[in-house]
Write a protein that holds these residues in place. Structure first.
Motif, PDB file in Angstrom:
ATOM      1  N   THR A 263       9.630   7.671   0.029  1.00 37.89           N
ATOM      2  CA  THR A 263       9.182   6.328   0.378  1.00 37.89           C
ATOM      3  C   THR A 263       9.126   5.456  -0.865  1.00 37.89           C
ATOM      4  O   THR A 263       9.010   5.965  -1.985  1.00 37.89           O
ATOM      5  N   GLU A 264       9.209   4.166  -0.675  1.00 40.71           N
ATOM      6  CA  GLU A 264       8.897   3.260  -1.759  1.00 40.71           C
ATOM      7  C   GLU A 264       7.372   3.249  -1.927  1.00 40.71           C
ATOM      8  O   GLU A 264       6.624   3.440  -0.973  1.00 40.71           O
ATOM      9  N   ILE A 265       6.913   3.036  -3.148  1.00 36.15           N
ATOM     10  CA  ILE A 265       5.477   2.944  -3.420  1.00 36.15           C
ATOM     11  C   ILE A 265       5.233   1.675  -4.222  1.00 36.15           C
ATOM     12  O   ILE A 265       5.614   1.605  -5.388  1.00 36.15           O
ATOM     13  N   PRO A 266       4.628   0.646  -3.594  1.00 35.56           N
ATOM     14  CA  PRO A 266       4.134   0.606  -2.215  1.00 35.56           C
ATOM     15  C   PRO A 266       5.287   0.551  -1.204  1.00 35.56           C
ATOM     16  O   PRO A 266       6.381   0.120  -1.523  1.00 35.56           O
ATOM     17  N   GLY A 267       4.977   1.023   0.008  1.00 35.80           N
ATOM     18  CA  GLY A 267       5.985   1.053   1.050  1.00 35.80           C
ATOM     19  C   GLY A 267       5.405   1.542   2.353  1.00 35.80           C
ATOM     20  O   GLY A 267       4.182   1.635   2.514  1.00 35.80           O
ATOM     21  N   PRO A 268       6.253   1.881   3.310  1.00 35.60           N
ATOM     22  CA  PRO A 268       5.800   2.220   4.669  1.00 35.60           C
ATOM     23  C   PRO A 268       4.812   3.373   4.734  1.00 35.60           C
ATOM     24  O   PRO A 268       3.929   3.382   5.594  1.00 35.60           O
ATOM     25  N   PHE A 269       4.948   4.378   3.851  1.00 34.62           N
ATOM     26  CA  PHE A 269       4.047   5.532   3.913  1.00 34.62           C
ATOM     27  C   PHE A 269       2.703   5.257   3.240  1.00 34.62           C
ATOM     28  O   PHE A 269       1.766   6.026   3.408  1.00 34.62           O
ATOM     29  N   THR A 270       2.619   4.200   2.447  1.00 29.54           N
ATOM     30  CA  THR A 270       1.380   3.921   1.719  1.00 29.54           C
ATOM     31  C   THR A 270       0.587   2.755   2.298  1.00 29.54           C
ATOM     32  O   THR A 270      -0.612   2.630   2.026  1.00 29.54           O
ATOM     33  N   GLU A 271       1.221   1.906   3.099  1.00 29.46           N
ATOM     34  CA  GLU A 271       0.554   0.673   3.504  1.00 29.46           C
ATOM     35  C   GLU A 271      -0.678   0.925   4.366  1.00 29.46           C
ATOM     36  O   GLU A 271      -1.651   0.158   4.305  1.00 29.46           O
ATOM     37  N   ARG A 272      -0.681   2.025   5.159  1.00 26.35           N
ATOM     38  CA  ARG A 272      -1.860   2.304   5.971  1.00 26.35           C
ATOM     39  C   ARG A 272      -3.043   2.701   5.090  1.00 26.35           C
ATOM     40  O   ARG A 272      -4.200   2.313   5.361  1.00 26.35           O
ATOM     41  N   LEU A 273      -2.785   3.449   4.018  1.00 25.98           N
ATOM     42  CA  LEU A 273      -3.845   3.794   3.076  1.00 25.98           C
ATOM     43  C   LEU A 273      -4.326   2.562   2.323  1.00 25.98           C
ATOM     44  O   LEU A 273      -5.534   2.409   2.059  1.00 25.98           O
ATOM     45  N   GLN A 274      -3.408   1.679   1.987  1.00 26.63           N
ATOM     46  CA  GLN A 274      -3.788   0.447   1.300  1.00 26.63           C
ATOM     47  C   GLN A 274      -4.708  -0.402   2.181  1.00 26.63           C
ATOM     48  O   GLN A 274      -5.701  -0.968   1.700  1.00 26.63           O
ATOM     49  N   ALA A 275      -4.396  -0.463   3.462  1.00 26.15           N
ATOM     50  CA  ALA A 275      -5.235  -1.240   4.379  1.00 26.15           C
ATOM     51  C   ALA A 275      -6.629  -0.633   4.491  1.00 26.15           C
ATOM     52  O   ALA A 275      -7.636  -1.365   4.552  1.00 26.15           O
ATOM     53  N   ARG A 276      -6.725   0.697   4.521  1.00 29.60           N
ATOM     54  CA  ARG A 276      -8.030   1.350   4.613  1.00 29.60           C
ATOM     55  C   ARG A 276      -8.842   1.156   3.334  1.00 29.60           C
ATOM     56  O   ARG A 276     -10.060   0.963   3.379  1.00 29.60           O
ATOM     57  N   ALA A 277      -8.191   1.236   2.192  1.00 34.74           N
ATOM     58  CA  ALA A 277      -8.899   1.006   0.933  1.00 34.74           C
ATOM     59  C   ALA A 277      -9.513  -0.390   0.905  1.00 34.74           C
ATOM     60  O   ALA A 277     -10.675  -0.574   0.515  1.00 34.74           O
ATOM     61  N   GLN A 278      -8.746  -1.363   1.344  1.00 32.10           N
ATOM     62  CA  GLN A 278      -9.242  -2.742   1.362  1.00 32.10           C
ATOM     63  C   GLN A 278     -10.353  -2.921   2.390  1.00 32.10           C
ATOM     64  O   GLN A 278     -11.373  -3.561   2.116  1.00 32.10           O
ATOM     65  N   ALA A 279     -10.181  -2.330   3.571  1.00 30.28           N
ATOM     66  CA  ALA A 279     -11.168  -2.495   4.637  1.00 30.28           C
ATOM     67  C   ALA A 279     -12.523  -1.911   4.262  1.00 30.28           C
ATOM     68  O   ALA A 279     -13.573  -2.456   4.621  1.00 30.28           O
ATOM     69  N   HIS A 280     -12.518  -0.794   3.544  1.00 32.97           N
ATOM     70  CA  HIS A 280     -13.766  -0.091   3.232  1.00 32.97           C
ATOM     71  C   HIS A 280     -14.215  -0.260   1.788  1.00 32.97           C
ATOM     72  O   HIS A 280     -15.259   0.284   1.403  1.00 32.97           O
ATOM     73  N   GLY A 281     -13.451  -0.980   0.979  1.00 29.94           N
ATOM     74  CA  GLY A 281     -13.829  -1.169  -0.414  1.00 29.94           C
ATOM     75  C   GLY A 281     -13.775   0.100  -1.235  1.00 29.94           C
ATOM     76  O   GLY A 281     -14.596   0.324  -2.128  1.00 29.94           O
ATOM     77  N   LEU A 282     -12.783   0.960  -0.949  1.00 23.70           N
ATOM     78  CA  LEU A 282     -12.662   2.266  -1.583  1.00 23.70           C
ATOM     79  C   LEU A 282     -11.502   2.314  -2.568  1.00 23.70           C
ATOM     80  O   LEU A 282     -10.537   1.544  -2.465  1.00 23.70           O
ATOM     81  N   TYR A 283     -11.594   3.263  -3.485  1.00 32.52           N
ATOM     82  CA  TYR A 283     -10.421   3.698  -4.239  1.00 32.52           C
ATOM     83  C   TYR A 283      -9.854   4.922  -3.516  1.00 32.52           C
ATOM     84  O   TYR A 283     -10.606   5.818  -3.123  1.00 32.52           O
ATOM     85  N   ILE A 284      -8.539   4.967  -3.346  1.00 33.17           N
ATOM     86  CA  ILE A 284      -7.887   6.101  -2.694  1.00 33.17           C
ATOM     87  C   ILE A 284      -6.738   6.573  -3.572  1.00 33.17           C
ATOM     88  O   ILE A 284      -5.834   5.800  -3.902  1.00 33.17           O
ATOM     89  N   GLY A 285      -6.794   7.850  -3.959  1.00 28.91           N
ATOM     90  CA  GLY A 285      -5.715   8.463  -4.716  1.00 28.91           C
ATOM     91  C   GLY A 285      -4.917   9.392  -3.817  1.00 28.91           C
ATOM     92  O   GLY A 285      -5.486  10.082  -2.968  1.00 28.91           O
ATOM     93  N   ALA A 286      -3.616   9.417  -3.992  1.00 27.52           N
ATOM     94  CA  ALA A 286      -2.759  10.270  -3.169  1.00 27.52           C
ATOM     95  C   ALA A 286      -1.470  10.549  -3.936  1.00 27.52           C
ATOM     96  O   ALA A 286      -1.308  10.146  -5.095  1.00 27.52           O
ATOM     97  N   ASN A 287      -0.561  11.229  -3.267  1.00 29.67           N
ATOM     98  CA  ASN A 287       0.686  11.651  -3.896  1.00 29.67           C
ATOM     99  C   ASN A 287       1.775  11.659  -2.837  1.00 29.67           C
ATOM    100  O   ASN A 287       1.526  12.052  -1.687  1.00 29.67           O
ATOM    101  N   ALA A 288       2.967  11.222  -3.194  1.00 26.26           N
ATOM    102  CA  ALA A 288       4.089  11.218  -2.255  1.00 26.26           C
ATOM    103  C   ALA A 288       5.390  11.281  -3.041  1.00 26.26           C
ATOM    104  O   ALA A 288       5.432  11.000  -4.248  1.00 26.26           O
ATOM    105  N   TYR A 289       6.449  11.644  -2.349  1.00 27.74           N
ATOM    106  CA  TYR A 289       7.774  11.588  -2.959  1.00 27.74           C
ATOM    107  C   TYR A 289       8.290  10.159  -2.861  1.00 27.74           C
ATOM    108  O   TYR A 289       8.335   9.566  -1.791  1.00 27.74           O
ATOM    109  N   GLU A 290       8.680   9.639  -4.003  1.00 30.92           N
ATOM    110  CA  GLU A 290       9.045   8.223  -4.119  1.00 30.92           C
ATOM    111  C   GLU A 290      10.541   8.061  -4.350  1.00 30.92           C
ATOM    112  O   GLU A 290      11.156   8.789  -5.131  1.00 30.92           O
TER     113      GLU A 290
END
Length: 348
Positions: free
Chosen positions: A80-107
């Motif tokens: 996936t692109e980062i940011p991209g389709p596999f990360t955008e749902r996590l980005q939305a959750r981080a913003q909604a809850h005011g969190l930091y979220i760390g993860a890993n994916a093949y880019e």
């Protein structure tokens, strides 16, 4: 002044996309995993007891790693692109809850056609990706080291060993087996990192290869917090489901265990308060307990400058086409090391 904050390892299984025949099939598997991740994020957000929280997910736990796929097949199907389709749902959750979220994916990155990266990334409360680190020590994936000169020219050391200066402190990331390489973590310490996020996919249950001991050592020798989130098993792949046994852990800057999951299974039990100001006080205090101030870096530099193990720039002219090429390079490296007397082969 940085107030103490909470770090939580989100221990989840890895659903491989191995049996998916195309990108659409792989995306369906990824999105099913993200459905569950979102539920866990919401649960962690509700249970938060500090103003700021950071959640860390394991290494490549959205897709698994490539098995029989060629490099191009893996790029087309699972990257996936980062940011991209596999990360955008996590980005939305981080913003909604005011969190930091760390993860890993093949880019995959259009700037580097034919190449893919094992990429660890950190999302800030704004929803923006504030850090991306592409794994260097790897056998499943091409590495920035494989086209070192071009990569350094493009990103410099700052982009090769990135450290995010945040309201939580100075944060770096590196995944899985890189914990076995002292230089990898040390580069981030040299660049100011205070917290090292370690999304991993390892044995967890025992100290095979000294892997668990390395986590303690990296935290203590660099005087940094280490947050290590491990996956809890492989699903839908031709490897045993219990190849990865959880046991996520968090260590402080003296190598003391702050929290852990005592086994496999989905869990957020490895959760602890991170006190960056305490770390900073320890780092500026002279004396025998300050490991940073006892480093005599200059005396080691000539040996490092003369050393070569896995040679750089092996895929500078053309991208890696298969993992078999990496094995061939390692065989050539063995021959070179034997010739130079660095390693000695066994007797007949």
């Amino acid at each position: 002044m940085i107030k103490p904050w909470r770090a939580t390892c989100v221990q989840v299984p890895t659903y491989f996309v191995y049996h998916a025949s195309d990108r659409e099939g792989a995306a369906a598997i990824v999105n099913r995993s993200l459905d569950r991740w979102e539920e866990l994020i919401m649960g962690a957000a509700r249970m938060g007891d500090t103003e700021r929280q950071l959640l860390l997910f394991p290494e490549f736990s959205l897709t698994g790693f490539p098995l029989t796929e060629t490099a191009q097949e893996w790029i087309d199907k699972a990257c996936t692109e980062i940011p991209g389709p596999f990360t955008e749902r996590l980005q939305a959750r981080a913003q909604a809850h005011g969190l930091y979220i760390g993860a890993n994916a093949y880019e995959r990155d259009p700037e580097w056609p034919g190449r893919y990266f094992n990429c660890s990334f950190l999302i800030g409360p704004s929803g923006d990706i504030i850090l991306k680190y592409r794994r260097i020590n790897t056998v499943h994936t091409g590495s920035p080291h494989d086209f070192l000169d071009q990569y350094l020219e493009r990103y410099g050391l700052e982009g090769t060993f990135p450290v995010a200066d945040t309201e939580l402190g100075k944060i770096a990331m590196m995944p899985c087996g890189e914990i076995m390489y002292p230089e990898a973590a040390r580069m981030f310490m040299f660049r100011g990192a205070e917290v090292l996020l370690h999304p991993t996919s390892d044995y967890g249950a025992d100290d095979k290869f000294g892997w668990e001991s390395a986590k303690v050592a990296r935290a203590s020798e660099n005087m940094m917090y280490l947050v290590s989130a491990n996956t809890t098993g492989a699903r839908n792949a031709p490897i045993p489901e219990n190849s990865n046994m959880g046991h996520s852990k968090i260590y402080d800057y003296d190598g003391r265990l702050l929290a852990s999951v005592k086994g496999p299974g989905e869990s957020t039990g490895a959760s602890a308060i991170i006190d960056v100001e305490s770390l900073r006080r320890a780092r500026v205090h002279p004396g025998a307990l300050n490991r940073l101030l006892r480093q005599r870096v200059e005396i080691y530099r000539p040996v490092y400058n003369a050393a070569s193990m896995y040679p750089a720039n092996q895929f500078a002219d053309a991208a890696m086409d298969s993992k078999a090429r990496i094995m061939q390079i390692q065989q050539d490296a063995v021959a070179s090391l034997v010739e130079r007397g660095v390693i000695t082969p066994p007797g007949d």
